[in-house]
Scaffold this motif. Sequence first.
Motif, PDB file in Angstrom:
ATOM      1  N   LEU A 135      16.488  -9.949   2.132  1.00  0.00           N
ATOM      2  CA  LEU A 135      15.065 -10.303   2.136  1.00  0.00           C
ATOM      3  C   LEU A 135      14.283  -9.234   2.909  1.00  0.00           C
ATOM      4  O   LEU A 135      14.216  -9.264   4.145  1.00  0.00           O
ATOM      5  N   PRO A 136      13.695  -8.270   2.175  1.00  0.00           N
ATOM      6  CA  PRO A 136      13.033  -7.160   2.863  1.00  0.00           C
ATOM      7  C   PRO A 136      11.832  -7.618   3.682  1.00  0.00           C
ATOM      8  O   PRO A 136      11.006  -8.384   3.191  1.00  0.00           O
ATOM      9  N   VAL A 137      11.750  -7.176   4.945  1.00  0.00           N
ATOM     10  CA  VAL A 137      10.617  -7.556   5.800  1.00  0.00           C
ATOM     11  C   VAL A 137       9.663  -6.387   6.004  1.00  0.00           C
ATOM     12  O   VAL A 137       8.476  -6.565   6.150  1.00  0.00           O
ATOM     13  N   GLN A 138      10.173  -5.182   6.104  1.00  0.00           N
ATOM     14  CA  GLN A 138       9.434  -3.899   6.243  1.00  0.00           C
ATOM     15  C   GLN A 138       8.938  -3.610   7.649  1.00  0.00           C
ATOM     16  O   GLN A 138       9.027  -2.484   8.113  1.00  0.00           O
ATOM     17  N   SER A 139       8.401  -4.631   8.365  1.00  0.00           N
ATOM     18  CA  SER A 139       7.920  -4.368   9.729  1.00  0.00           C
ATOM     19  C   SER A 139       7.878  -5.687  10.488  1.00  0.00           C
ATOM     20  O   SER A 139       7.752  -6.761   9.882  1.00  0.00           O
ATOM     21  N   THR A 197       0.808  -1.222   0.000  1.00  0.00           N
ATOM     22  CA  THR A 197       0.000   0.000   0.000  1.00  0.00           C
ATOM     23  C   THR A 197       0.846   1.280   0.000  1.00  0.00           C
ATOM     24  O   THR A 197       0.337   2.344  -0.317  1.00  0.00           O
ATOM     25  N   TYR A 198       2.132   1.165   0.378  1.00  0.00           N
ATOM     26  CA  TYR A 198       2.988   2.364   0.445  1.00  0.00           C
ATOM     27  C   TYR A 198       3.763   2.579  -0.852  1.00  0.00           C
ATOM     28  O   TYR A 198       4.466   3.565  -1.016  1.00  0.00           O
ATOM     29  N   CYS A 199       3.665   1.636  -1.800  1.00  0.00           N
ATOM     30  CA  CYS A 199       4.694   1.558  -2.844  1.00  0.00           C
ATOM     31  C   CYS A 199       4.210   2.051  -4.209  1.00  0.00           C
ATOM     32  O   CYS A 199       3.164   1.655  -4.709  1.00  0.00           O
ATOM     33  N   VAL A 200       5.022   2.878  -4.820  1.00  0.00           N
ATOM     34  CA  VAL A 200       4.693   3.508  -6.093  1.00  0.00           C
ATOM     35  C   VAL A 200       5.171   2.659  -7.285  1.00  0.00           C
ATOM     36  O   VAL A 200       4.793   2.901  -8.423  1.00  0.00           O
ATOM     37  N   ARG A 226      -0.141  -4.623   3.253  1.00  0.00           N
ATOM     38  CA  ARG A 226      -0.499  -5.692   2.303  1.00  0.00           C
ATOM     39  C   ARG A 226       0.751  -6.408   1.785  1.00  0.00           C
ATOM     40  O   ARG A 226       0.990  -6.494   0.582  1.00  0.00           O
ATOM     41  N   ARG A 227       1.524  -6.913   2.744  1.00  0.00           N
ATOM     42  CA  ARG A 227       2.765  -7.580   2.355  1.00  0.00           C
ATOM     43  C   ARG A 227       2.585  -9.066   2.069  1.00  0.00           C
ATOM     44  O   ARG A 227       3.508  -9.742   1.639  1.00  0.00           O
ATOM     45  N   ASN A 228       1.439  -9.632   2.401  1.00  0.00           N
ATOM     46  CA  ASN A 228       1.195 -11.054   2.108  1.00  0.00           C
ATOM     47  C   ASN A 228       1.924 -12.035   3.008  1.00  0.00           C
ATOM     48  O   ASN A 228       2.127 -13.188   2.630  1.00  0.00           O
ATOM     49  N   PHE A 270      14.189   2.819   6.394  1.00  0.00           N
ATOM     50  CA  PHE A 270      13.668   4.013   5.724  1.00  0.00           C
ATOM     51  C   PHE A 270      12.532   4.607   6.535  1.00  0.00           C
ATOM     52  O   PHE A 270      11.714   3.873   7.090  1.00  0.00           O
ATOM     53  N   LYS A 271      12.494   5.938   6.574  1.00  0.00           N
ATOM     54  CA  LYS A 271      11.329   6.612   7.157  1.00  0.00           C
ATOM     55  C   LYS A 271      10.210   6.562   6.121  1.00  0.00           C
ATOM     56  O   LYS A 271      10.461   6.831   4.944  1.00  0.00           O
ATOM     57  N   TYR A 272       9.016   6.223   6.560  1.00  0.00           N
ATOM     58  CA  TYR A 272       7.886   6.169   5.633  1.00  0.00           C
ATOM     59  C   TYR A 272       7.713   7.512   4.931  1.00  0.00           C
ATOM     60  O   TYR A 272       7.784   8.567   5.553  1.00  0.00           O
ATOM     61  N   SER A 273       7.495   7.443   3.637  1.00  0.00           N
ATOM     62  CA  SER A 273       7.302   8.662   2.858  1.00  0.00           C
ATOM     63  C   SER A 273       6.077   8.430   1.973  1.00  0.00           C
ATOM     64  O   SER A 273       6.052   7.493   1.175  1.00  0.00           O
ATOM     65  N   PRO A 274       5.011   9.220   2.153  1.00  0.00           N
ATOM     66  CA  PRO A 274       3.796   8.983   1.359  1.00  0.00           C
ATOM     67  C   PRO A 274       4.042   9.268  -0.110  1.00  0.00           C
ATOM     68  O   PRO A 274       4.608  10.309  -0.447  1.00  0.00           O
ATOM     69  N   MET A 321      18.341  -9.993  -6.667  1.00  0.00           N
ATOM     70  CA  MET A 321      17.839  -8.854  -5.895  1.00  0.00           C
ATOM     71  C   MET A 321      16.555  -8.350  -6.527  1.00  0.00           C
ATOM     72  O   MET A 321      16.534  -8.195  -7.754  1.00  0.00           O
ATOM     73  N   SER A 322      15.464  -8.041  -5.799  1.00  0.00           N
ATOM     74  CA  SER A 322      15.211  -8.405  -4.422  1.00  0.00           C
ATOM     75  C   SER A 322      14.218  -9.553  -4.379  1.00  0.00           C
ATOM     76  O   SER A 322      13.172  -9.436  -5.024  1.00  0.00           O
ATOM     77  N   PRO A 323      14.505 -10.587  -3.599  1.00  0.00           N
ATOM     78  CA  PRO A 323      13.518 -11.646  -3.444  1.00  0.00           C
ATOM     79  C   PRO A 323      12.384 -11.183  -2.529  1.00  0.00           C
ATOM     80  O   PRO A 323      12.591 -10.315  -1.682  1.00  0.00           O
ATOM     81  N   HIS A 324      11.188 -11.716  -2.720  1.00  0.00           N
ATOM     82  CA  HIS A 324      10.055 -11.413  -1.842  1.00  0.00           C
ATOM     83  C   HIS A 324       9.811 -12.632  -0.952  1.00  0.00           C
ATOM     84  O   HIS A 324       9.810 -13.768  -1.445  1.00  0.00           O
ATOM     85  N   PRO A 325       9.575 -12.408   0.363  1.00  0.00           N
ATOM     86  CA  PRO A 325       9.395 -13.547   1.278  1.00  0.00           C
ATOM     87  C   PRO A 325       8.300 -14.517   0.828  1.00  0.00           C
ATOM     88  O   PRO A 325       8.412 -15.730   1.043  1.00  0.00           O
ATOM     89  N   THR A 332      18.073  -7.008   5.478  1.00  0.00           N
ATOM     90  CA  THR A 332      16.669  -6.716   5.198  1.00  0.00           C
ATOM     91  C   THR A 332      16.422  -5.216   5.063  1.00  0.00           C
ATOM     92  O   THR A 332      17.347  -4.410   5.248  1.00  0.00           O
ATOM     93  N   ASP A 333      15.181  -4.864   4.725  1.00  0.00           N
ATOM     94  CA  ASP A 333      14.722  -3.468   4.724  1.00  0.00           C
ATOM     95  C   ASP A 333      13.606  -3.330   5.752  1.00  0.00           C
ATOM     96  O   ASP A 333      12.760  -4.224   5.856  1.00  0.00           O
ATOM     97  N   PHE A 334      13.605  -2.211   6.466  1.00  0.00           N
ATOM     98  CA  PHE A 334      12.491  -1.860   7.350  1.00  0.00           C
ATOM     99  C   PHE A 334      11.966  -0.485   6.943  1.00  0.00           C
ATOM    100  O   PHE A 334      12.736   0.381   6.529  1.00  0.00           O
ATOM    101  N   ILE A 335      10.665  -0.279   7.119  1.00  0.00           N
ATOM    102  CA  ILE A 335      10.097   1.068   7.041  1.00  0.00           C
ATOM    103  C   ILE A 335       9.634   1.437   8.442  1.00  0.00           C
ATOM    104  O   ILE A 335       8.947   0.629   9.088  1.00  0.00           O
ATOM    105  N   VAL A 336      10.038   2.604   8.928  1.00  0.00           N
ATOM    106  CA  VAL A 336       9.511   3.058  10.230  1.00  0.00           C
ATOM    107  C   VAL A 336       8.559   4.228  10.001  1.00  0.00           C
ATOM    108  O   VAL A 336       8.707   4.992   9.046  1.00  0.00           O
ATOM    109  N   GLN A 358      12.056  -6.567  -9.469  1.00  0.00           N
ATOM    110  CA  GLN A 358      11.460  -5.955  -8.268  1.00  0.00           C
ATOM    111  C   GLN A 358      11.106  -7.023  -7.252  1.00  0.00           C
ATOM    112  O   GLN A 358      11.251  -6.818  -6.051  1.00  0.00           O
ATOM    113  N   THR A 359      10.584  -8.146  -7.726  1.00  0.00           N
ATOM    114  CA  THR A 359      10.392  -9.316  -6.849  1.00  0.00           C
ATOM    115  C   THR A 359      10.980 -10.483  -7.636  1.00  0.00           C
ATOM    116  O   THR A 359      10.261 -11.261  -8.249  1.00  0.00           O
ATOM    117  N   VAL A 360      12.288 -10.563  -7.597  1.00  0.00           N
ATOM    118  CA  VAL A 360      13.044 -11.374  -8.562  1.00  0.00           C
ATOM    119  C   VAL A 360      12.629 -12.848  -8.534  1.00  0.00           C
ATOM    120  O   VAL A 360      12.632 -13.531  -9.554  1.00  0.00           O
TER     121      VAL A 360
END
Length: 484
Positions: free
Chosen positions: A302-306, A195-198, A316-318, A374-378, A275-279, A342-346, A234-236
């Motif tokens: 392996l980006p987790v985000q939260s 939901t955050y991703c462009v 909506r990361r599934n 990363f700081k969340y950026s709308p 790069m980058s695999p999706h869980p 990993t990657d996190f968004i705060v 993007q989701t290799v």
Amino acid sequence: MRFYVETFGCQMNVADSLEMARRLRARGYRATPDMDRADVVLVNTCTVRDHAEHKALSFLGRLADWKELVPGRRIVFAGCAAERLKDQLQRRFPQVDAVVGAKSISDFDRLLDEQGLFPGVGGGSCSGPPPPLGGPSQKGGKKILDERGTVPLFDGKKEWTDAWGWSAGLGPSGLPGEGATAYITIMRGCNFGCTYCVVPSVRGRELYRPALSILDEAAERVANGQREVLLLGQTVNSYRPVGSNPGRDGKDIRHFSDLLEAVSALPGIERVRYMSPHPHYIDELFAERLGRLPQVPPHIHLPVQSGSDAVLSRMRRNYTRDDFCRKLDLLRRHVPGLAVTTDFIVGFPGETDDDFEASLRLGREADLDGAYIFKYSPRPGTASAQGPDDVSDALKEERLARLMAETDSRSRAKMAAWVGQTQTILVEAVRPEGDGFELEGRTAHCRKMYVSSRRSAAVGATLEARVDRADGKTLYGTALDDRV
Ligand code: SAH
Ligand code: SF4
């Protein structure tokens, strides 16, 4: 005629830039690392976070002066920010001559031909400044290299258009960034809808490149001395072409795990990264291949985000936090000592203190080797940007600093544990140092390492080195050949 390329953003953008550069070279344009000597500047842009887009636009703003200085200079604005902003670009930045949105990049060559904006100059010779812009076929004196209607929709069912792929035979682009590692795009777009991703809106839906085209490019790159490949998407690991997709032995490559195996089997290949695999797509078969294929290094990003299920669900990361941890366990069962980053968004909208504590706990318990935070950026047009960006910037900063402190301290401890061990490094750069050389490279776990060596080495070669010391993100050591 010379061109200069400035790339913002991820490795996929680097790969796109190199490919566009090859196309320009095929027309006789020469790459230059010096913008002041260039006739054309190609800016390839990122829009994933506000900050990234801002950087690309301020660079573009500065190019107005560059263009004014010499008549006939041209600016091509390409990539994700170009795709997102294209309607506004001509108005806000009249210095731009051509816009190539991310969805149209695969048509770069054809569009250049059709528009006649960069006619071939032949054999790399300099044929004077380009003709002035503003002919009758141009809207408002500008060319817009974007034809959404003619670009195939990337939905995984349609075929990869061969307008894009590997420009076989064109060889290296002559640009910096084309060193020890061959960046190879295996798919475009993304079918997830975080939901955050462009990204899905600027890159479109998934399209998979035929395996043979990937394998041919990889083989050619290896033959040219690039013995490490980085497979990009993007989701290799969602690579799953429908229909026939034969590999070199004629057997169909059904999914990413098959592709990994086929690329690893190419003669002379040293390392195969991705790069980058999706869980969501991490499964038993993939884990088994990771454990079995010596060419696939024991590292995964392996980006987790939260770490909070509530936030993951709103993103909506599934997957849930437990799903993610189970995937890591599976991978580690097959690959003991696997390094995980990993990657996190705060500061995602509605992230409470408890949600953030869950990310902190995950950072601690997942035994991570490192994290990008990363700081969340709308982002305009995304689902989460419809609601309020309700975590204050001060709180985002504080959470970023706390999570970084947590993951960095783990990372340092892991780095310290390498001291005294032998590592195989893949050489990325060589510099004279005293009587010998300093070799810069990466270990199999993808750590940067500087090695003192009496002997030089070729970029792309591998060598054994002992780790003498470690700091935050870097290892330092001595080539094993130097030790008695
Ligand atoms: N396809 C990859 C991520 C690509 S974007 C994946 O799904 O894992 C790279 C990273 O940028 C993401 O992992 C995420 O951490 C970050 N990111 C993406 N959109 C963002 C946003 N709106 N605000 C802050 N960080 C964002
Ligand atoms: Fe964006 Fe999610 Fe697709 Fe990654 S998986 S590119 S974060 S939508």
